[in-house]
Motif scaffolding. Structure first.
Motif, PDB file in Angstrom:
ATOM      1  N   TRP A 207       8.339 132.462  53.318  1.00 31.90           N
ATOM      2  CA  TRP A 207       8.509 132.870  54.720  1.00 31.90           C
ATOM      3  C   TRP A 207       9.395 131.915  55.510  1.00 31.90           C
ATOM      4  O   TRP A 207      10.093 132.318  56.438  1.00 31.90           O
ATOM      5  CB  TRP A 207       7.145 133.043  55.414  1.00 31.90           C
TER       6      TRP A 207
ATOM      7  N   GLU B 265       3.296 131.903  66.172  1.00 30.06           N
ATOM      8  CA  GLU B 265       3.094 132.301  64.772  1.00 30.06           C
ATOM      9  C   GLU B 265       3.455 131.143  63.827  1.00 30.06           C
ATOM     10  O   GLU B 265       2.764 130.892  62.839  1.00 30.06           O
ATOM     11  CB  GLU B 265       3.958 133.544  64.455  1.00 30.06           C
TER      12      GLU B 265
ATOM     13  N   GLU C 219      -2.077 126.652  58.663  1.00 25.92           N
ATOM     14  CA  GLU C 219      -2.655 127.164  57.419  1.00 25.92           C
ATOM     15  C   GLU C 219      -2.349 126.210  56.266  1.00 25.92           C
ATOM     16  O   GLU C 219      -3.190 125.948  55.421  1.00 25.92           O
ATOM     17  CB  GLU C 219      -2.079 128.562  57.104  1.00 25.92           C
ATOM     18  N   TRP C 220      -1.131 125.690  56.271  1.00 25.95           N
ATOM     19  CA  TRP C 220      -0.759 124.715  55.236  1.00 25.95           C
ATOM     20  C   TRP C 220      -1.452 123.362  55.476  1.00 25.95           C
ATOM     21  O   TRP C 220      -2.047 122.789  54.566  1.00 25.95           O
ATOM     22  CB  TRP C 220       0.764 124.514  55.205  1.00 25.95           C
TER      23      TRP C 220
ATOM     24  N   LYS D 212       0.692 128.704  63.704  1.00 25.17           N
ATOM     25  CA  LYS D 212      -0.407 129.239  62.910  1.00 25.17           C
ATOM     26  C   LYS D 212      -0.147 128.978  61.420  1.00 25.17           C
ATOM     27  O   LYS D 212      -1.018 128.516  60.691  1.00 25.17           O
ATOM     28  CB  LYS D 212      -0.536 130.744  63.180  1.00 25.17           C
ATOM     29  N   ARG D 213       1.082 129.267  61.001  1.00 23.55           N
ATOM     30  CA  ARG D 213       1.426 129.090  59.575  1.00 23.55           C
ATOM     31  C   ARG D 213       1.443 127.620  59.175  1.00 23.55           C
ATOM     32  O   ARG D 213       1.020 127.260  58.075  1.00 23.55           O
ATOM     33  CB  ARG D 213       2.771 129.743  59.284  1.00 23.55           C
TER      34      ARG D 213
END
Lengths: 392, 400
Positions: A276, A294, A301-302, A297-298
C-alpha cells in the motif's frame, strides 16, 4: 583545576534564579546561596522525596538545582543580616535576584545602592515580567508564564479540536528558560566587564530578564506565522504532514518523521515495504497528506507489532529519523546517554548517593573540580561569615 | 553603541534551526556573524516551506526569524578551494558553529582537529541530536526526536491522553539557546586562560537537563513521573478557564492563603468560598472549584479577568495568542517586539533578545541576509582578495 573566577550571590528561590546560579556553579563559580533562616529555599519543600517522606534537606528539585553551591542563612530584612549581605556584595562579581521589582530598592539594596558599594557588580534580576512595563508587578507561576508566553496556546500540539484546552509545558521548563537567559546574559556582562576582546575594562551593570520574554522568544518560529498569515496558529495541527505519534507493542510511544519523500522511503523500508505504501494515494507527499488519518491508522497497525526500541533502530538503519518517547526510566536506561556521561553520581549527606542529570555543556579544555552536593540549609553560614571576618 | 561581544567574530556553518538560532543570539550580543552558505545546497530554511520547496530563496519568513543581523558569504564547500577559503576565514575568527550531522565536518576537513591548526585558541561548537560520540551519533534527529528522547514529550499533555511532542521549534530553540550559553562559558574561560574549547552538544541531553528535576523521582524512587496537563500536585485552583472571547482561556494559579483571599475578593466574596477554606479541601474538591471559577470567567474577556485578579494579587494570565503578543501593551513597552525591514518580505514585526543589559544593550543589528550579499566585502576586507581573483572564484562556482 579550572573554574569560572566569579563569586555569585544568589538571592533566589525555587527554579528560575537557582537554575541561573547552577549554570554558573557547574563551571566552578563560587555561588553563595542566601536562604531564609529556618526555612530556606521554597524548592526544599516541593520534592520529589525518597519514599514520599518530606524532608527539606532531600527534595529532588532542590538537590538538582543547587549542586556546587554554598548556603548561608541570612535575613536581609534585619540590620545584621543586611550588613552581612552588603559585606558579601563587596566581595562579589554577580548578584542573582528574583524579588518582585522594587522590593530590594525598598530595603536600600536596589541596583543603584549596590553599584555604589561595588561598581563592578553585575546584578541579574529574573522575574516573571521583568523590571519595567505595565505587568512588572504581576504574579505568575510556571502555569501562568507558559500561557502568557504564547507557548501554552500551541499545546497540546495535534489537539483534535479547540475544545481541548491549551496546556502548559513539562515540569518547570519555562522557569529553566528564564534561568538560561539569565546565566547567558550574566556571562556576557562579566565578559564585557573584564575587558571583552580587547582588554578595555568595563563596569558592572543591571541585567533585566523577563521569563515571559525568554519563553516568547523561544516560540518565535511559530508566532511568526501570525505575521505571515494574519491568523493565530493554534494547537490543532491538522493536515500538517510533519511527523506522527505512533503506539508500539506494550503501549510505549514513538515518533516518526514524515516531512519529506526521503524520510517516508526509509520508514516504508523499515515497515518491510508494504504494498500500500508504494501505491496511490500513499506514494506521494500530497497523497499522504490528503489521507493523513488513514496513514496514521496504517502506521499504527505496523508500530503495534514492534517494540519502541525495534522501531527506533529499524527506521534509523534505513536513514530516516524516528525516536522513542522516553519516560524517566527510559532516559536512565538509554545507553547513548550513559556512554556520553549524561549522568553523574553525587553523594549527599542526607539524600545519599544519587544519579543526577549532568551539565550537558562539557568544554574540552576545562578541567573542573569534582561535583559537590547541594548544601544543607545554612551549612556554610559560619564559614562565609568567617571569610568576611563577621563571625557571630 | 557598546555591546558585550564587540569585536568577536563567528563563522557560522549552521543550517536549519538550532545552529542559526545560536549565532543570531550571539549577533544580538554584538558579535560579527558570518554565515557560510551556498546556492548549490541552500539552507533548508531558505529552500523549504511547510508546503514544499520554494521558488524564491529570499522569501522564507522562518529563515528571517533565525538569521537576523548576520552577514552571508557564499562558498561551496564541496570544492577544495571553497574549503580552503573557509579555513582562512576561520583563522580570523573567535568562534565556529556547526550543526551538520556528526562526521560531515571531518569529511570536509573542517573539524576541530583541522581548524585548531589555523586558530589555536578557537572555540568550536558542534550541535547534533544525539551528540558527536556514542553509537547513536549518526542517527537522524529533528526537533520531535530530541523532545522525545529528552523526556519532555512524555511529560507534555493531559494525563489521560497520549504524550505530546510539543511544537516544532521548542527543542531546536532550546538547543540553540544552550549553545549561546556554552559559547559564553567558553569565551569567559578563554578570557581567563587563553585556551580555546571544543564543545560537542547533544540536543537531547540539553532538553533532558532542563527537566532534570523531574528525573530525580526515578533517581530516588525508581519512578517515572507522568504528564499532568495544567494541574499541580498540591495547588488548586491551578488550571485554565474559558473566557468570553473566541477560544479565550485564562490561567489561574493559587499558591497560598493570601492569594486565595485575593481570588475570593476578586470574585466578589461568593458564599461558596466558605466551603473551600483550606488548601487540602480545595485540592480534594478541585473539579467543583474549577466549575465555580469557570462560571465567573465565562462572561469576561481574558485580559479584563487578568487585571481583576492581578489587582487582588492573584497569579492570572491569559493564554495569549500570537496576535495578542504582537500588540500587548507590556510586550510593546519592554521592546520585546520590533519592526525590521527586509528587501523581499517587507517590514515585519519580530521578537527581540530576552535580556535587557543596562550598559551593553542587545539589538537586532540588521535584517536577515540575502544569500551571499557580503561575499565581496568579507573576502576583500578579511582575506585581502582582489576583484580579479573574486571573479575567477565566482566563475569556477567556488564562490556560489
Amino acid at each position: 583545576m579550572d573554574r569560572l573566577k566569579a563569586r555569585v550571590i544568589e538571592l533566589a528561590d525555587f527554579v528560575a534564579g537557582p537554575y541561573c546560579g547552577k549554570l554558573l556553579a557547574d563551571f566552578g563559580a563560587d555561588v553563595i546561596k542566601i536562604e531564609k533562616p529556618g526555612r530556606g529555599d521554597d524548592a526544599r519543600y516541593i520534592g520529589p522525596f525518597k519514599d514520599d517522606v518530606p524532608n527539606p534537606e532531600a527534595s529532588g528539585t532542590f538537590l538538582y538545582l543547587n549542586t556546587n553551591k554554598r548556603s548561608v542563612e541570612l535575613d536581609i530584612e534585619t540590620p545584621e543580616g543586611k550588613a552581612a549581605f552588603i559585606e558579601l556584595i563587596k566581595t562579589a562579581d554577580v548578584l542573582i535576584e528574583d524579588k518582585m521589582p522594587g522590593t530590594l530598592a525598598k530595603l536600600g539594596l536596589g541596583y543603584e545602592d549596590l553599584a555604589k558599594v561595588n561598581p563592578r557588580l553585575v546584578v541579574t534580576s529574573i522575574t516573571p515580567f521583568g523590571q519595567v512595563g505595565p505587568y512588572k508587578d504581576y504574579k505568575a507561576y510556571h502555569l501562568n508564564l507558559y500561557h502568557a508566553s504564547g507557548q501554552g496556546y500551541l499545546l497540546p500540539m495535534w489537539a483534535i479540536n479547540l475544545d481541548v484546552p491549551p496546556c502548559q509545558g513539562p515540569g518547570y521548563l519555562g522557569l529553566f528558560d528564564g534561568g538560561m537567559a539569565g546565566a547567558t546574559a550574566t556571562l556576557a556582562a562579566l565578559f564585557w566587564r573584564d575587558g571583552g576582546l580587547n582588554g578595555a575594562s568595563g563596569t558592572g551593570q543591571h541585567v533585566d530578564v523577563s521569563i515571559q520574554h525568554a519563553m516568547m522568544t523561544l516560540e518565535r518560529s511559530q508566532l511568526r506565522r501570525f505575521t505571515d498569515e494574519g491568523v493565530n496558529p493554534n494547537r490543532t495541527g491538522k493536515g500538517r504532514l510533519l511527523e506522527s505519534l505512533v503506539e508500539c507493542k506494550g503501549g510505549e510511544f514513538a515518533v516518526v518523521i514524515l516531512s519529506s519523500q526521503q524520510q517516508w522511503e526509509g520508514l516504508w523500508r523499515a515497515m518491510g515495504c508494504p504494498e500500500w505504501g508504494a501505491q496511490p494515494p500513499f506514494d506521494t507527499q500530497k497523497g499522504r497528506s490528503d489521507n493523513y488519518a488513514e496513514l496514521r491508522k496504517r502506521l499504527n497497525e505496523w508500530s503495534r507489532t514492534v517494540t519502541q526500541d525495534e522501531l527506533f533502530h529499524a527506521i534509523q538503519k534505513e536513514g530516516s529519523a524516528a525516536a522513542p518517547i522516553l519516560t524517566a526510566e527510559g532516559v536512565f536506561k538509554l545507553e547513548q546517554f550513559r556512554e556520553r556521561g549524561h549522568f553523574v553520581t553525587i553523594e549527599h549527606p542526607v539524600a545519599g548517593a544519587l544519579e543526577y542529570i549532568a551539565q550537558p555543556t562539557r568544554p574540552s579544555n576545562v578541567n573542573l573540580p569534582p561535583k559537590r552536593p547541594a548544601p544543607l540549609l545554612g551549612q556554610h553560614t559560619r564559614e562565609i561569615l568567617a571569610e568576611l571576618e563577621m563571625v557571630p | 553603541m557598546k555591546a558585550a561581544l564587540n569585536g568577536i567574530r563567528v563563522i557560522d556553518f549552521g543550517h536549519v534551526m538550532a545552529g542559526p538560532w545560536c549565532t543570531m543570539q550571539l549577533a544580538s550580543l554584538g558579535a560579527e556573524v558570518i554565515k557560510i552558505e551556498t546556492r548549490a545546497r541552500p539552507d533548508e530554511q531558505r529552500a523549504q516551506h511547510g508546503k514544499g520547496a520554494v521558488a524564491n530563496l529570499e522569501a522564507n519568513s522562518n529563515f528571517f526569524e533565525i538569521n537576523l543581523g548576520k552577514k552571508s558569504v557564499s562558498l561551496n564547500l564541496t570544492t577544495e578551494e571553497g574549503r580552503a577559503l573557509a579555513k582562512q576565514l576561520v583563522a580570523t575568527a573567535d568562534i565556529v558553529l556547526e550543526n551538520m550531522r556528526p562526521g560531515v565536518m571531518a569529511k570536509l576537513g573542517l573539524d576541530y582537529v583541522e581548524l585548531v591548526k589555523v586558530k589555536p585558541d578557537l572555540i568550536m561548537l558542534s550541535l547534533s541530536g544525539f551528540g558527536a560520540t556514542g553509537k547513536l551519533r549518526r542517527y537522524a534527529a529533528y526537533n520531535p526526536c530530541f523532545t522525545s528522547v529528552g523526556g519532555t514529550s512524555h511529560l507534555t499533555g493531559y494525563a489521560e491522553k497520549k504524550p505530546n511532542t510539543m511544537t516544532n521549534s521548542g527543542g531546536d530553540a532550546r538547543a540553540g539557546t544552550a549553545a549561546v550559553f556554552a559559547a559564553m562559558v567558553a569565551l569567559k574561560f578563554r578570557q581567563e586562560t587563553g585556551k580555546g574549547q571544543y564543545i560537542d552538544s547533544s540536543s537531547s541531553e540539553v532538553i533532558n537537563s532542563m527537566i532534570g528535576d523531574q528525573m530525580m523521582d526515578y533517581a530516588m524512587n525508581g519512578r517515572s513521573p507522568h504528564r499532568h496537563g495544567n494541574s499541580h500536585p498540591t495547588m488548586a485552583p491551578h488550571n485554565v478557564y474559558r473566557c468570553s472571547g473566541e477560544d479565550e482561556w485564562l490561567s489561574i494559579a493559587v499558591g497560598n492563603e493570601q492569594e486565595w483571599q485575593g481570588l475570593v475578593a476578586a470574585l466578589g466574596h461568593p458564599a461558596w468560598a466558605a466551603d473551600f477554606r483550606t488548601a487540602p479541601i480545595r485540592k480534594a474538591r478541585e473539579a467543583e472549584l474549577d466549575a465555580l471559577i469557570a462560571a465567573w470567567c465565562v462572561d469576561k474577556s481574558y485580559v479584563e479577568a487578568m487585571h481583576l485578579l492581578q489587582a487582588q494579587g492573584v497569579a492570572a494570565t491569559p493564554c495569549f495568542k500570537a496576535g495578542d503578543l504582537f500588540n500587548d501593551p507590556h510586550v510593546l513597552a519592554r521592546g520585546q517586539v520590533q519592526e525590521v525591514d527586509h528587501p523581499v518580505l517587507g517590514c515585519r514585526k519580530t521578537i527581540t533578545s530576552p535580556y535587557r543589559l543596562s550598559q551593553t544593550p542587545t539589538a537586532i543589528r540588521g535584517t536577515a541576509p540575502i544569500l551571499g550579499q557580503d561575499t565581496d566585502e568579507v573576502f576583500t576586507s578579511l582575506l585581502g582578495m582582489d576583484g580579479q581573483e573574486l571573479e575567477r572564484l565566482k566563475a569556477a562556482k567556488v564562490v556560489y
